[in-house]
Design a protein around this motif. Sequence first.
Motif, PDB file in Angstrom:
ATOM      1  N   CYS A 111       0.867  -1.277  -0.116  1.00  0.00           N
ATOM      2  CA  CYS A 111       0.146  -0.133   0.144  1.00  0.00           C
ATOM      3  C   CYS A 111       0.732   1.194   0.117  1.00  0.00           C
ATOM      4  CB  CYS A 111      -0.832  -0.068   1.179  1.00  0.00           C
ATOM      5  SG  CYS A 111      -1.781   1.543   1.505  1.00  0.00           S
ATOM      6  N   CYS A 114      -0.179   3.506   3.546  1.00  0.00           N
ATOM      7  CA  CYS A 114       0.100   3.328   4.836  1.00  0.00           C
ATOM      8  C   CYS A 114       1.352   2.248   4.961  1.00  0.00           C
ATOM      9  CB  CYS A 114      -1.119   2.489   5.771  1.00  0.00           C
ATOM     10  SG  CYS A 114      -1.492   0.794   5.217  1.00  0.00           S
ATOM     11  N   CYS A 129      -6.343  -1.540  -0.005  1.00  0.00           N
ATOM     12  CA  CYS A 129      -5.504  -2.003   1.065  1.00  0.00           C
ATOM     13  C   CYS A 129      -6.281  -2.795   2.073  1.00  0.00           C
ATOM     14  CB  CYS A 129      -4.786  -0.799   1.609  1.00  0.00           C
ATOM     15  SG  CYS A 129      -3.848  -1.228   3.051  1.00  0.00           S
ATOM     16  N   CYS A 132      -5.861   0.109   5.614  1.00  0.00           N
ATOM     17  CA  CYS A 132      -6.358   1.382   5.613  1.00  0.00           C
ATOM     18  C   CYS A 132      -7.550   1.555   4.705  1.00  0.00           C
ATOM     19  CB  CYS A 132      -5.210   2.402   5.478  1.00  0.00           C
ATOM     20  SG  CYS A 132      -4.583   2.652   3.675  1.00  0.00           S
TER      21      CYS A 132
END
Length: 220
Positions: A111, A114, A129, A132
Motif C-alpha cells: 500500500c 500506509c 489495502c 487502511c
Amino acid sequence: MFFEKKVDLRSKRAMVDFLCGHYRYYTMNSWNRTTSYANRIKIPYLGLTREQANRAYDILDTDYWDELQFVIDDFTSEMDGNYTIGVNGRSGGYLVLYRGEYYDPGYKSQCRACGQLNYQAVSGEVGQCGRCRKTERVNLARPLRWHRATGRGIDDDLDADDLMDLSVSALRDKVELVCRFDRACDEIRSAFIDLIDNCKVVEETVMVPKTVRRIVCAAA
Ligand SMILES: [Zn+2]
C-alpha cells in the motif's frame, strides 16, 4: 582492541588454539545445544570505569540499540549476508556470530498510503489495502530481499584434532572470520561507550500516555 586478538596466521597451532579458546555461546536456547563464537557484553565485563558502568545501566532501558545497529548491518553486508551478529542470552548479554541468508519474504504488493505489505498481487493497476482501505495497493517492482539469521551452530562439531586436520588456508578463513566478528564487537563496544560518554537519558511523556526513556546525543 578489547575483543579482537592478534593471531599468527602462519601457525596452525596458534590458529587452532585461538578457535578452540574463543568464548562460545548458544545460537538458540541452551536446550538446543548448538553454539557459535561469541563475546560477553554484560556490563561488568566491558572494561568500563565505575562511573561509566553506572551510566550504562541507565541507558539499558532506553531504545539505545538503534544507535548500534549500523555496525551489525555493515558486518552483514560485508559478509554478503552469509554471516551476521545477533544478541542472545537472558537480558541479551552475548553477541553471537550467526550464519545468515537473504530471502524473499513472498510479498507481492504494498500500500502506497500506509506501507502495509500483502501476499496477493494486484490484478489491475491498483487494488484496495486490507488495512487502511484506501485504493493504493500496487505490485512490488521486484521481490523484497530481507535478511535473517539461522540457528545453525558454527564449528561446534569440530574439536582441536578436527581443526588440525584442516588445510592452512581453510583454517585462515575461519580465523579471519572470527577476528572480523571480534572487531565488529569492538566497534559495538566503542559505539556503546560513546553513548555513555556523550548522551543523556531523558524522560518524555508521550500521548499514550506513558513515560518512555529516550537517549539523546549531542549533535555530531
Ligand atoms: Zn494502506
